[in-house]
Write a protein that holds these residues in place. Structure first.
Motif, mmCIF file in Angstrom:
data_model
loop_
_atom_site.group_PDB
_atom_site.id
_atom_site.type_symbol
_atom_site.label_atom_id
_atom_site.label_comp_id
_atom_site.label_asym_id
_atom_site.label_seq_id
_atom_site.Cartn_x
_atom_site.Cartn_y
_atom_site.Cartn_z
ATOM 1 N N ALA A 1 37.548 57.811 42.716
ATOM 2 C CA ALA A 1 36.522 57.535 43.731
ATOM 3 C C ALA A 1 37.148 56.871 44.954
ATOM 4 C CB ALA A 1 35.437 56.643 43.132
ATOM 5 N N GLN A 2 36.600 57.189 46.125
ATOM 6 C CA GLN A 2 37.157 56.696 47.387
ATOM 7 C C GLN A 2 36.954 55.195 47.593
ATOM 8 O OE1 GLN A 2 38.970 58.659 49.709
ATOM 9 N NE2 GLN A 2 38.974 59.909 47.857
ATOM 10 N N ASN A 3 36.009 54.605 46.871
ATOM 11 C CA ASN A 3 35.720 53.175 47.096
ATOM 12 C C ASN A 3 36.512 52.252 46.174
ATOM 13 O OD1 ASN A 3 34.408 53.767 44.693
ATOM 14 N ND2 ASN A 3 32.573 52.538 45.174
ATOM 15 N N ILE A 4 37.504 52.767 45.471
ATOM 16 C CA ILE A 4 38.255 51.957 44.502
ATOM 17 C C ILE A 4 39.487 51.327 45.150
ATOM 18 C CG2 ILE A 4 39.750 52.105 42.457
ATOM 19 C CD1 ILE A 4 37.749 53.961 41.184
ATOM 20 N N LEU A 5 39.627 50.029 44.946
ATOM 21 C CA LEU A 5 40.869 49.309 45.238
ATOM 22 C C LEU A 5 41.403 48.837 43.899
ATOM 23 C CD1 LEU A 5 40.270 46.968 48.325
ATOM 24 C CD2 LEU A 5 41.778 48.939 48.193
ATOM 25 N N SER A 6 42.546 49.343 43.485
ATOM 26 C CA SER A 6 43.048 48.991 42.155
ATOM 27 C C SER A 6 44.440 48.406 42.234
ATOM 28 C CB SER A 6 43.040 50.219 41.243
ATOM 29 O OG SER A 6 43.934 51.197 41.723
ATOM 30 N N GLY A 7 44.727 47.525 41.290
ATOM 31 C CA GLY A 7 46.058 46.939 41.209
ATOM 32 C C GLY A 7 46.036 45.651 40.414
ATOM 33 N N SER A 8 47.212 45.151 40.102
ATOM 34 C CA SER A 8 47.302 43.926 39.300
ATOM 35 C C SER A 8 46.783 42.710 40.064
ATOM 36 C CB SER A 8 48.747 43.689 38.853
ATOM 37 O OG SER A 8 49.613 43.571 39.961
ATOM 38 N N PHE A 9 46.638 42.819 41.404
ATOM 39 C CA PHE A 9 46.101 41.715 42.201
ATOM 40 C C PHE A 9 44.673 41.358 41.798
ATOM 41 C CE2 PHE A 9 44.278 45.354 44.314
ATOM 42 C CZ PHE A 9 43.028 44.904 44.710
ATOM 43 N N ALA A 10 43.966 42.282 41.120
ATOM 44 C CA ALA A 10 42.555 42.086 40.808
ATOM 45 C C ALA A 10 42.314 41.164 39.612
ATOM 46 C CB ALA A 10 41.889 43.441 40.553
ATOM 47 N N PHE A 11 43.380 40.684 38.982
ATOM 48 C CA PHE A 11 43.238 39.735 37.880
ATOM 49 C C PHE A 11 43.273 38.316 38.442
ATOM 50 C CE2 PHE A 11 45.059 36.875 34.683
ATOM 51 C CZ PHE A 11 44.186 37.082 33.624
ATOM 52 N N ALA A 12 42.147 37.615 38.367
ATOM 53 C CA ALA A 12 42.088 36.226 38.821
ATOM 54 C C ALA A 12 42.667 35.317 37.736
ATOM 55 C CB ALA A 12 40.646 35.821 39.129
ATOM 56 N N VAL A 13 43.495 34.372 38.141
ATOM 57 C CA VAL A 13 44.246 33.539 37.199
ATOM 58 C C VAL A 13 43.626 32.155 37.076
ATOM 59 C CG1 VAL A 13 46.499 32.542 36.674
ATOM 60 C CG2 VAL A 13 46.364 34.785 37.775
ATOM 61 N N LYS A 14 43.226 31.789 35.873
ATOM 62 C CA LYS A 14 42.688 30.444 35.619
ATOM 63 C C LYS A 14 43.767 29.388 35.850
ATOM 64 C CE LYS A 14 40.415 29.805 31.792
ATOM 65 N NZ LYS A 14 40.123 29.879 30.332
#
Length: 349
Positions: free
Chosen positions: A139-152
């Motif tokens: 899908a055109q609206n997807i931004l994917s990557g390891s950056f999307a994991f928020a770190v506690k």
């Protein structure tokens, strides 16, 4: 005297809508708590949490956040209409088309995290940490990557306090299948490890989502020296400071392990996890495929590879640290603020 004109800076209203998913576990709620805490001093932040018991609420209250509970989307629609937010962030359970259609009239920008439902197509952006290999029909609206994991913050602390990756004596293996362990890979993995005729210390992490009998595990633990069970809501986090190797599922858990920097072996709990592209060799992991089809020889060979080859362990940790996961929170915060202030331009990160 000349009067100085002061223009008040209006805060943006950012709404998080969160619903617990048994497939994704509690991490999506932790991500919202982590990101909301970063934003709340600068913007007006609201967290709407679908009723799902005390455990979900405590993830937020432990971070001094006060979620607003709701029962259904009709009720939520009324609250969103009166609030008129600048940005809605949807997290947790995969969304339905009708859910997003109800909210769309009252907010210009809607962002989702790891949404694999039909409603994701209606979002302005779907930010995906559980990404698959690149496909033509993405899908055109997807931004994917390891950056999307928020770190506690607790993971950052563990990472900073780890002194070295020298093996303990005997080496300590932590087994942690989070997010429900639907096929009881915990039992299967422990059974295979007990057949290894080498000195090992094995700890099995059992958290609040483990669905199976602990008694079966306890019987197996009694038959092996230096083997124990840790039953705790945050079992994995308690064990990461002393783990030499982690064996886990292929959902969000590999991200937690990579943040700390520990050699890791993964097995998928289901087909969705099997498609996740992050916990693979190029990021330092040994991936065994679908856990319910895992052979004893495969997991034993993977463990021995990590134990016998120091260079392999060092490469695993180096690859994990090259991802710079500890910088992710700033990236996510900046991205959401760009959406809230309408500075967004869908350029791939």
């Amino acid at each position: 005297m000349q009067n100085e004109l002061s223009v008040p800076s209006l805060k943006k209203k950012i709404v998080f809508i969160v619903e617990h998913s048994t497939v994704k576990g509690f991490y999506p709620l932790e991500r919202v708590a982590t990101v909301a805490k970063l934003l709340k001093d600068e913007e007006s932040v609201y967290i709407f949490l679908k009723q799902d018991g005390q455990e979900a609420i405590e993830i937020f209250t432990d971070e001094q956040l006060s979620p607003i509970l709701f029962d259904n989307y009709t009720e939520l629609k009324t609250q969103i209409r009166s609030l008129e937010p600048d940005l809605i962030v949807q997290e947790g359970k995969d969304s339905l088309v009708e859910q997003i259609e109800q909210l769309r009239p009252f907010c210009k920008t809607i962002v989702h995290f790891d949404d694999f439902g039909e409603g994701a197509l209606l979002a302005d952006c779907n930010i995906v940490a559980l990404f698959e290999e690149v496909r033509e029909n993405t899908a055109q609206n997807i931004l994917s990557g390891s950056f999307a994991f928020a770190v506690k913050e607790s993971l950052k602390t563990i990472a900073n306090e780890r002194v070295s990756n020298e093996l303990s004596s005997p080496p300590h293996i932590v087994v942690s299948y989070e997010d429900g362990d639907e096929n009881n890979l915990t039992y299967r993995t422990l059974r295979h490890l007990t057949q290894l005729q080498i000195p090992l210390r094995v700890t099995v992490a059992i958290d609040r989502e483990y669905k199976h009998s602990v008694e079966d595990l306890q019987m197996m633990v009694l038959s092996r020296r230096n083997t124990r069970i840790l039953k705790d809501d945050h079992a994995l986090e308690k064990l990461l400071p002393e783990a030499d190797i982690v064996i886990c599922n292929a959902n969000y858990t590999p991200y937690k392990v990579a943040t700390v920097g520990i050699p890791c072996i993964t097995a998928a709990q289901n087909e969705r996890e099997l498609n996740n592209a992050f916990p693979r060799e190029h990021n330092g992991f040994i991936h065994l495929g679908l856990g319910r089809k895992m052979k004893q020889s495969n997991i034993q060979n993977a463990v021995m590879e990590m134990l016998l080859h120091e260079a392999r362990r060092e490469r695993a940790v180096r690859k994990q640290f090259e991802l710079e996961l500890q910088d992710n929170n700033d990236v996510i915060k900046s991205l959401l603020l760009d959406f809230a202030y309408e500075r967004h331009n869908m350029v791939s990160l």
